[in-house]
Design a protein around this motif. Sequence first.
Motif, PDB file in Angstrom:
ATOM      1  N   UNK A  40      34.380  16.810 -76.088  1.00  0.00           N
ATOM      2  CA  UNK A  40      34.381  16.393 -76.915  1.00  0.00           C
ATOM      3  C   UNK A  40      34.760  16.581 -78.138  1.00  0.00           C
ATOM      4  N   UNK A  41      35.284  17.063 -79.069  1.00  0.00           N
ATOM      5  CA  UNK A  41      35.408  17.881 -80.476  1.00  0.00           C
ATOM      6  C   UNK A  41      34.631  16.457 -81.556  1.00  0.00           C
ATOM      7  N   UNK A  42      35.498  15.307 -81.048  1.00  0.00           N
ATOM      8  CA  UNK A  42      35.030  13.732 -81.719  1.00  0.00           C
ATOM      9  C   UNK A  42      33.547  13.265 -82.016  1.00  0.00           C
ATOM     10  N   UNK A  43      32.914  13.691 -80.617  1.00  0.00           N
ATOM     11  CA  UNK A  43      31.449  13.353 -80.302  1.00  0.00           C
ATOM     12  C   UNK A  43      30.858  14.991 -81.314  1.00  0.00           C
ATOM     13  N   UNK A  44      29.420  14.905 -81.465  1.00  0.00           N
ATOM     14  CA  UNK A  44      29.258  15.760 -82.068  1.00  0.00           C
ATOM     15  C   UNK A  44      28.189  16.738 -81.512  1.00  0.00           C
ATOM     16  N   UNK A  45      27.923  18.182 -81.881  1.00  0.00           N
ATOM     17  CA  UNK A  45      28.033  19.317 -81.605  1.00  0.00           C
ATOM     18  C   UNK A  45      26.705  19.226 -80.041  1.00  0.00           C
ATOM     19  N   UNK A  46      26.118  18.551 -79.343  1.00  0.00           N
ATOM     20  CA  UNK A  46      24.917  19.363 -78.763  1.00  0.00           C
ATOM     21  C   UNK A  46      24.108  19.876 -79.372  1.00  0.00           C
TER      22      UNK A  46
END
Length: 149
Positions: free
Chosen positions: A25-31
């Motif tokens: 999900x692009x709303x989450x930070x990059x893992x």
Amino acid sequence: MGRPWDPGAPRVVTLPSGRSVRGRGLRRPLPDGPPPEFALTLLGRRPASAPWPGRWVRWPDFRLPADPADLRAALQDALARAATERVEIACAGGRGRTGTALACLAVLDGVPPGDAVAWIRGRYDARAVETPFQARFVRRFSPGPGSAR
């Protein structure tokens, strides 16, 4: 080409062929960990550029892809790239469009269309493929020519 995704990492799906793809999900930070080497982005409007190569498929939230043939071509490309690259499939939330695309990717890789929604929900996210229209799209998605079958 870099090392493959860690199969135990969150949101990484190992397909029947052994290829791995990460959903996000692009709303989450990059893992944490290595970045993708290629990203397929599923949004209603063109995304901002990323520091890695990618492809955009126009797909409004809670709907179906604007051009199903474009999605099929993009998924075939993503599946081929996943043999040697870290491929990521992403939408804003990482469930509906991403889950639907991952289920269709699984169909291209040999999962029967009627089983693909449950298959991806069991391996990616229990709430993947959010709408009845998306589930029906997956059930009607055929492996077609150029699939891994």
